[in-house]
Motif scaffolding. Structure first.
Motif, PDB file in Angstrom:
ATOM      1  N   LYS A 227      -2.292  -5.548  -9.646  1.00 36.83           N
ATOM      2  CA  LYS A 227      -2.378  -4.246  -9.293  1.00 36.83           C
ATOM      3  C   LYS A 227      -3.847  -3.789  -9.292  1.00 36.83           C
ATOM      4  O   LYS A 227      -4.655  -4.003  -9.867  1.00 36.83           O
ATOM      5  CB  LYS A 227      -1.700  -3.200 -10.151  1.00 36.83           C
ATOM      6  CG  LYS A 227      -0.015  -3.486 -10.371  1.00 36.83           C
ATOM      7  CD  LYS A 227       0.547  -2.377 -11.321  1.00 36.83           C
ATOM      8  CE  LYS A 227       0.732  -1.254 -10.526  1.00 36.83           C
ATOM      9  NZ  LYS A 227       1.792  -0.555 -11.261  1.00 36.83           N
ATOM     10  N   ILE A 228      -4.206  -2.981  -8.250  1.00 36.92           N
ATOM     11  CA  ILE A 228      -5.413  -2.543  -8.099  1.00 36.92           C
ATOM     12  C   ILE A 228      -5.686  -1.094  -9.008  1.00 36.92           C
ATOM     13  O   ILE A 228      -5.013   0.034  -8.460  1.00 36.92           O
ATOM     14  CB  ILE A 228      -6.121  -2.340  -6.788  1.00 36.92           C
ATOM     15  CG1 ILE A 228      -5.731  -3.687  -5.879  1.00 36.92           C
ATOM     16  CG2 ILE A 228      -7.438  -2.097  -6.682  1.00 36.92           C
ATOM     17  CD1 ILE A 228      -6.359  -5.009  -6.465  1.00 36.92           C
ATOM     18  N   ILE A 229      -6.431  -1.167 -10.082  1.00 34.59           N
ATOM     19  CA  ILE A 229      -6.259  -0.156 -10.927  1.00 34.59           C
ATOM     20  C   ILE A 229      -7.694   0.540 -10.212  1.00 34.59           C
ATOM     21  O   ILE A 229      -8.917   0.074 -10.204  1.00 34.59           O
ATOM     22  CB  ILE A 229      -6.875  -0.459 -12.255  1.00 34.59           C
ATOM     23  CG1 ILE A 229      -5.299  -1.405 -12.716  1.00 34.59           C
ATOM     24  CG2 ILE A 229      -6.597   0.963 -13.125  1.00 34.59           C
ATOM     25  CD1 ILE A 229      -4.046  -0.741 -12.371  1.00 34.59           C
TER      26      ILE A 229
ATOM     27  N   ASP B 119       0.674  -1.187   0.084  1.00 37.66           N
ATOM     28  CA  ASP B 119      -0.160  -0.051   0.016  1.00 37.66           C
ATOM     29  C   ASP B 119       1.106   1.191   0.040  1.00 37.66           C
ATOM     30  O   ASP B 119       1.294   1.665   1.072  1.00 37.66           O
ATOM     31  CB  ASP B 119      -0.907  -0.125   1.303  1.00 37.66           C
ATOM     32  CG  ASP B 119      -2.025   1.021   1.234  1.00 37.66           C
ATOM     33  OD1 ASP B 119      -2.091   1.810   0.236  1.00 37.66           O
ATOM     34  OD2 ASP B 119      -3.053   0.827   2.006  1.00 37.66           O
ATOM     35  N   GLY B 120       1.250   1.674  -1.290  1.00 42.57           N
ATOM     36  CA  GLY B 120       2.370   2.766  -1.487  1.00 42.57           C
ATOM     37  C   GLY B 120       3.624   1.954  -0.956  1.00 42.57           C
ATOM     38  O   GLY B 120       3.737   1.070  -1.487  1.00 42.57           O
TER      39      GLY B 120
ATOM     40  N   LYS C  49      -7.491   1.287  -4.025  1.00 42.97           N
ATOM     41  CA  LYS C  49      -6.776   1.441  -5.386  1.00 42.97           C
ATOM     42  C   LYS C  49      -5.378   1.461  -5.040  1.00 42.97           C
ATOM     43  O   LYS C  49      -4.951   2.100  -4.267  1.00 42.97           O
ATOM     44  CB  LYS C  49      -7.329   2.742  -6.025  1.00 42.97           C
ATOM     45  CG  LYS C  49      -8.661   2.684  -6.646  1.00 42.97           C
ATOM     46  CD  LYS C  49      -9.052   3.970  -7.522  1.00 42.97           C
ATOM     47  CE  LYS C  49     -10.370   3.592  -8.395  1.00 42.97           C
ATOM     48  NZ  LYS C  49     -10.777   4.892  -9.058  1.00 42.97           N
ATOM     49  N   HIS C  50      -4.758   1.152  -6.187  1.00 42.08           N
ATOM     50  CA  HIS C  50      -3.196   1.299  -6.151  1.00 42.08           C
ATOM     51  C   HIS C  50      -2.348   0.348  -5.464  1.00 42.08           C
ATOM     52  O   HIS C  50      -1.125   0.313  -5.251  1.00 42.08           O
ATOM     53  CB  HIS C  50      -2.745   2.661  -6.032  1.00 42.08           C
ATOM     54  CG  HIS C  50      -3.581   3.664  -6.757  1.00 42.08           C
ATOM     55  ND1 HIS C  50      -3.613   3.751  -8.131  1.00 42.08           N
ATOM     56  CD2 HIS C  50      -4.063   4.729  -6.285  1.00 42.08           C
ATOM     57  CE1 HIS C  50      -4.169   4.734  -8.402  1.00 42.08           C
ATOM     58  NE2 HIS C  50      -4.603   5.504  -7.470  1.00 42.08           N
TER      59      HIS C  50
END
Length: 337
Positions: free
Chosen positions: A335-337, A252-253, A283-284
């Motif tokens: 990856k969560i877009i 997460d980052g 997201k991300h």
């Protein structure tokens, strides 16, 4: 269609003609026209000759695949050479680092349907190439949700893989399965394929219950270890549960957390109590799951700008640096877009 990659270590120029012929024949079997198979030859020749000329060898991974109704060949090219400082510059036709005509990477980009490259100075390079049956086929835009790639490799010398993975897309979310049959070879392959079949058929939504479902259906097999990760869009949560040594990590980052599985062997002995790890879904995020064919002491933050790269590039970069070479190896990156 088998979803594992064939792999060749490229350390001698004499191997290039053999590998080019093998992939050429695969292209024809998939229905590529002779002209398209010839373009595939050019791509393979450029990739392999570059490994010899600039990296003192490397590794080529390839497989046949079907995506969006298109027959395609996917190739990963991995090396531990000197790397590049300016990737965008070397991608241009006419650029040469060795006083040649400079058509190498530019021609690969022009002839393929997708070409990606990641490199760091003194680290080496990973390249991804997708060659579709139709040269003008336009790949669909990436949809919201899970954008993923996986690489699975057989234990050296084996014809089948004892690892397996599957992603089940549902209206309300998705479910990911990654498993590793005990040992390697035919018996490990049979165990994990039974588990994949059970996963596909399971109507459960809870990862712990999915694993219990799989456990009940693979008892006559050698057994396996596996992790299931699910997402419910409405609840905006991950639920993760694993038995055995599948490594699961969510970034997460720059922050990341590894989710510890339970001890046990699916199909033989599993804990009476199984609880899911519940994690916010955002997201991300990047989820990485892999079998013990890869070492676990890695950190994405050690690679410059890797978080911006596609799941396939991330997977191949981790594989390049961490593959043990003593077992089947599978890595799945989403990856969560």
């Amino acid at each position: 269609m088998d979803n594992t990659f064939s792999t060749y270590k490229i350390d001698d120029r004499s191997l290039i003609a053999f590998i080019k012929r093998e992939i050429h024949n695969l292209a024809l079997q998939l229905g590529f026209t002779p002209h398209r198979a010839g373009e595939t030859d050019i791509i393979v020749a450029e990739l392999t000759s570059n490994l010899i000329k600039y990296a003192n060898g490397g590794e080529l991974l390839y497989r046949a695949n079907i995506e969006e109704g298109q027959n395609e060949i996917e190739i990963y090219c991995l090396d531990k050479g000197i790397g590049f400082e300016n990737v965008s510059k070397i991608m241009n036709d006419g650029y040469s680092s060795s006083n040649t005509l400079g058509h190498g990477l530019g021609s690969i980009k022009r002839l393929s349907n997708d070409f990606q490259i990641y490199s760091m100075k003194n680290w080496g390079c990973v390249q991804y190439v997708k060659i579709c049956e139709k040269p003008d086929f336009r790949l669909s835009d990436i949809q919201k949700g899970l954008y993923h790639k996986a690489i699975a490799l057989n234990y050296p010398g084996e014809k089948v893989c004892g690892d397996g993975y599957h992603i089940k897309n549902l209206k309300k979310g998705f479910q990911i399965f990654v498993g590793d049959g005990l040992g390697h070879g035919v018996n490990a392959h049979e165990a994990v394929q039974l588990a994949v079949k059970a996963f596909k058929q399971s109507v459960e939504s809870d990862p712990a219950e999915i694993l219990r479902d799989i456990h009940s259906k693979v008892k006559k097999s050698r057994g396996l270890v596996a992790t299931v990760a699910t997402v419910d869009y409405s609840l905006e949560t991950w639920n993760i549960c694993g038995i055995g040594n599948i490594n699961t990590r969510i970034y997460d980052g720059l922050e990341n957390k590894t989710y510890t599985p339970y001890n046990g062997i699916i199909g033989h002995n599993i804990p009476r109590t199984l609880n899911n790890s519940v994690v916010p879904y955002k997201k991300h995020q990047i989820i990485i799951m892999h079998s013990d064919g890869l070492r676990t002491r890695w950190n994405l933050s050690d690679m410059n700008s890797i978080f911006k790269q596609s799941p396939g590039i991330i997977a191949s970069a981790l594989l390049k640096e961490n593959i043990r070479g003593t077992d089947d190896a599978t890595i799945l990156v989403g990856k969560i877009i």
